[in-house]
Design an enzyme around this catalytic site. Structure first.
Site, PDB file in Angstrom:
ATOM      1  N   HIS A  76       0.680  -1.001  -0.182  1.00  0.00           N
ATOM      2  CA  HIS A  76       0.050   0.084  -0.539  1.00  0.00           C
ATOM      3  C   HIS A  76       0.792   0.931   0.240  1.00  0.00           C
ATOM      4  CE1 HIS A  76       1.097  -0.591   4.428  1.00  0.00           C
ATOM      5  NE2 HIS A  76       0.610   1.163   4.395  1.00  0.00           N
ATOM      6  N   ASP A  82       0.754   5.367   1.011  1.00  0.00           N
ATOM      7  CA  ASP A  82       0.320   5.267   2.874  1.00  0.00           C
ATOM      8  C   ASP A  82      -0.088   7.492   2.151  1.00  0.00           C
ATOM      9  OD1 ASP A  82       1.506   3.977   4.941  1.00  0.00           O
ATOM     10  OD2 ASP A  82       2.818   5.196   5.365  1.00  0.00           O
ATOM     11  N   HIS A 121       4.585   0.498   0.025  1.00  0.00           N
ATOM     12  CA  HIS A 121       5.042  -0.425   0.745  1.00  0.00           C
ATOM     13  C   HIS A 121       4.682  -1.790   1.332  1.00  0.00           C
ATOM     14  CE1 HIS A 121       3.371   3.032   2.886  1.00  0.00           C
ATOM     15  NE2 HIS A 121       3.931   2.384   3.696  1.00  0.00           N
ATOM     16  N   ARG A 169       6.822  -8.678  15.635  1.00  0.00           N
ATOM     17  CA  ARG A 169       7.529  -7.732  15.488  1.00  0.00           C
ATOM     18  C   ARG A 169       6.459  -6.542  15.901  1.00  0.00           C
ATOM     19  NH1 ARG A 169       7.147  -3.866  10.972  1.00  0.00           N
ATOM     20  NH2 ARG A 169       8.983  -2.520  10.571  1.00  0.00           N
TER      21      ARG A 169
END
Ligand SMILES: O=C(O)CCC(=O)C(=O)O
Ligand SMILES: [Fe+2]
Length: 352
Positions: A233, A235, A290, A300
């Site tokens: 996607h 941002d 990303h 994570r």
């Protein structure tokens, strides 16, 4: 291989308010809902699945006398860079990460008390892009927009103040760093301080900008090749400032390089260009695509701060007599709606 746009057509948005993140700790195997077909994690329209371990994104020292040029060049060539010496105290970052860990460590029953209601932005839940994909992501998230006090008191009925205090302080630091970097980038683009586009910068008060803090948790998965932490996607806003815990997972896509891992660097923050800076720069800055892959042994965590002009501000491409505008002017809140409905197609809908 299908394209992302076909994915949208074949899988129209589902109403995901009934769907809650999995209780990952209690799973013995990967459920079908989270089992992605091979290489569907990628955005085939933008380059397949080649992972390029040799390329690395720029690492910039904010104290470098050439910081403006280095940052401007990184925005132009990569749309993303890592920043050191940014003056956000490590103590604040570590405390915020500690509170993020404390949140995701809570039992599922407690986290679900803050499940995002339909139409709401704040609270616990799945990634916002979930309706655009046929499989679910290996992810749980918590979004903070405005005060987190109400939700925090549901999470920790007798001990929510540390969370609220740290998240408020973290967002204050992020806002001032975002303003500083936006200002530097405006200098790079030769936008003078008095120009209309700078009106909202450095304005005090809650309505002075659009911002949100997204806490992300990617539980470990014994078979990470079958799952997706966060699907590809871009941002939405001007800039994103990301802190990632020491576990790898973030990858950015660059034409000609493929998927490039963003290796965690101690003390560095990752900054990336969002759609609105892409529009404002008239396409000069790529709004970097990303995604996040999951680690087989370690959970994570990340904290993404999204920053942009206030919702009623109109973003238009820079006025450069030597080139014609590539996008029509768009009011921030209208673009946010367009993106929420159309994801990656939103930009093409305002392209001239
Ligand atoms: O977790 C990460 O590294 C990336 C998070 C992200 O891309 C987002 O929250 O939009
Ligand atoms: Fe993102």
């Amino acid at each position: 291989m299908s394209t992302l746009s076909e994915t949208y057509r074949d899988h129209p948005p589902i109403h995901h308010h009934h769907i809650v993140p999995l209780d990952f700790d209690s799973l013995g195997s990967i459920p079908d809902s989270h089992d992605w077909p091979p290489s569907s994690h990628d955005s085939p329209s933008r380059g397949g699945h080649h992972i390029n371990e040799n390329a690395s994104i720029p690492l910039i020292d904010l104290n470098d006398p050439n910081a403006i040029t280095l940052i401007g060049n990184a925005c132009e060539t990569w749309g993303v860079f890592q920043l050191i010496n940014h003056e956000v105290p490590m103590g604040v970052i570590e405390r915020a990460e500690g509170e993020t860990r404390r949140l995701f460590d809570l039992p599922m029953t407690r986290k679900l008390k803050t499940l995002r209601a339909p139409g709401e932005v704040s609270g616990y839940g799945l990634p916002r892009i979930t309706p655009f994909f046929s499989k679910h992501m290996w992810h749980e998230g918590f979004t903070i927009m405005g005060s987190s006090a109400h939700h925090a008191s549901q999470l920790w009925p007798s001990n929510h103040q540390p969370f609220c205090d740290v998240m408020e302080e973290y967002q204050r630091k992020m806002k001032s760093l975002a303003e500083q970097i936006t200002h530097l980038i405006f200098n790079f683009l030769k936008i003078s301080d008095g120009a209309e586009i700078t009106n909202w910068l450095h304005t005090a008060g809650a309505a002075a900008c659009s911002s949100a803090l997204q806490l992300n948790c990617y539980p470990r998965c014994p078979d990470p090749t079958r799952v997706t932490g966060l699907a590809p996607h871009t941002d939405t806003f001007l800039l994103t400032i990301l802190h990632q815990s020491r576990t790898c997972g973030l990858q950015i896509f660059r034409d000609g390089s493929g998927w490039v891992p963003v290796a965690p660097v101690a003390g560095a923050l990752v900054l990336n260009v969002g759609d609105l800076f892409h529009i404002l720069s008239n396409g000069r800055f790529p709004n970097v695509l990303h995604r996040v892959v999951v680690d087989p042994t370690r959970r994570r965590l990340s904290m993404a701060y999204f920053y942009g002009p206030p919702p009623d501000f109109c973003v238009s491409p820079l006025n450069d007599p030597s080139e014609s505008p590539r996008y029509r002017p768009v009011v921030v809140k209208d673009y946010v709606r367009l993106k929420a409905k159309n994801l990656e197609n939103a930009l093409s809908m305002i392209r001239l």
